[in-house]
Design an enzyme around this catalytic site. Sequence first.
Site, short mmCIF file in Angstrom:
data_model
loop_
_atom_site.label_atom_id
_atom_site.label_comp_id
_atom_site.label_asym_id
_atom_site.label_seq_id
_atom_site.Cartn_x
_atom_site.Cartn_y
_atom_site.Cartn_z
N HIS A 252 -2.91 -1.43 -3.18
CA HIS A 252 -3.98 -0.45 -2.98
C HIS A 252 -3.76 0.73 -3.92
O HIS A 252 -2.64 1.23 -4.04
CB HIS A 252 -3.94 0.10 -1.55
N SER B 90 0.86 -1.18 0.00
CA SER B 90 0.00 0.00 0.00
C SER B 90 0.90 1.23 0.00
O SER B 90 1.97 1.20 -0.61
CB SER B 90 -0.92 -0.05 1.22
N ASP C 298 -4.83 -3.76 6.46
CA ASP C 298 -5.23 -4.75 5.47
C ASP C 298 -4.06 -5.72 5.26
O ASP C 298 -2.91 -5.30 5.23
CB ASP C 298 -5.60 -4.05 4.16
#
Lengths: 276, 195
Positions: B49, B22, B142
């Site tokens: 992401h 991310s 996440d």
Amino acid sequence: MDTAQGIISQAQVFELIDIIKKVHGFDFAGYTKASLKRRLIRIMLLNKFEFYDLKHVLINDAAFFQGFLEEITVNVTEMFRDPAFYKAVNTQVVPYLSTYQHAKIWSAGCSTGEEVYSMAILMKEAGLGKKSFIYGTDINTEVLREARKGIYSLRNIKSYAENYQYTGLKGSITDHFTILYDAASVHNELKQNTLFSVHNLISDNVFNEFQMISCRNVFIYFETFLQERILELFYKSLCPLGYLCLGSKETIRSDAFKTKFKVINQKENIYQKVGT
Amino acid sequence: MAPDKNLLERWQAAEILLFGGSAGSFKILFRIIKELPGAFGKTVILIIHRKKNFFSEIEKLFAENSRMYMREIEDKDILKKNTMYIAPANYHTLIEEGGYFSLDVSEAVWYSKPSIDVTFESAAEVYGDKCVAILLSGANQDGADGMLKIRKSGGLTIAQQPEDAEMPEMPRSAIKNGAAEYVLTQDEIFKLLLL
């Protein structure tokens, strides 16, 4: 997720599919299993169910099933989702639709109606508002009730406004809504060109002839054999040279159908029916 | 923890290599796609992401610089060796029994779509001990739950050392919940990748 809640084996998924088919007449056998399993686990966690609780209500509680159906199918959608798609429709499909006295469009798996109204706005902006009609279908009566209302939360409309800008349509998305407090209601004029009804892509048949069918992000939940069966249904439902639009990550893979549909836009997966 | 015998043996036996990244993971990911050889011998899956409507910028940049054959995942793509797959923006990517991908547009997880958790969890179910998962820099949690599932299924799990990551939160979450069997620096990760 270490408790018994939310744990379910592949065999149990098949057991539930069997129960749902026998008791409720809905066939989930052709659904992709990883996604279906995720939805089942989600429903179990929401209701604090173990596998046997879920099995019990599915067999004995008829009222539970409507809500279950709503949760098991994914109803996440947006207005003008994938703006590049709408741009492509506007330049590559709309000119063709404008040659018809009356153009009929089918949005298959329309959920709460966002795509239907997006399409209605697109047609209106192209000057085809009075010459087009959009049918929205779904297996789920609850979402269709929402779709018919055409009322969306203002917060959502704000996030759709960005999509709208990307499509290149003039004005703003709010031009097509009446806004009251925190809700936005689709203009009546757009609603008049739409009809929502129940249709099951897996078990129901051809119900009209269309110049364009849009079925986006529905095939991702189906196994390939089921996708092919539904492609056959779409093929039969399209007029000669009618257009089929799939989601941006959904392609026609089957050789049999590659010869029946010509690629119009590779990236947005827009196809045209060829042959008869 | 530096690479040891157990790590090396399991690395060699693995068939599927998954990366979750991310905020702050771009630089290391870019280096990875540039350096992994065309005949890497494994299937590589990238879950990164990113924002929707920023079409194919990362995908294009990566594909142009990758030595491995690279493709953005489309529905029902089959997992192949020596191929690098990137999960498309605005979809969750799942792995199905039988070795193919399916996509899903359901709710975001940890505000993310693609969610690293979703793909890691389904990889654990289908490929279990054949997986290696590497969780890189990121600003949310996440990936930690999904990686724990891979670890419990016998897969090899590695978190980037938080101090070594631009955004430590993501690898730190995986260390905190016990998902990370190994914690490696960027350099150690590269040693392993280019073994």
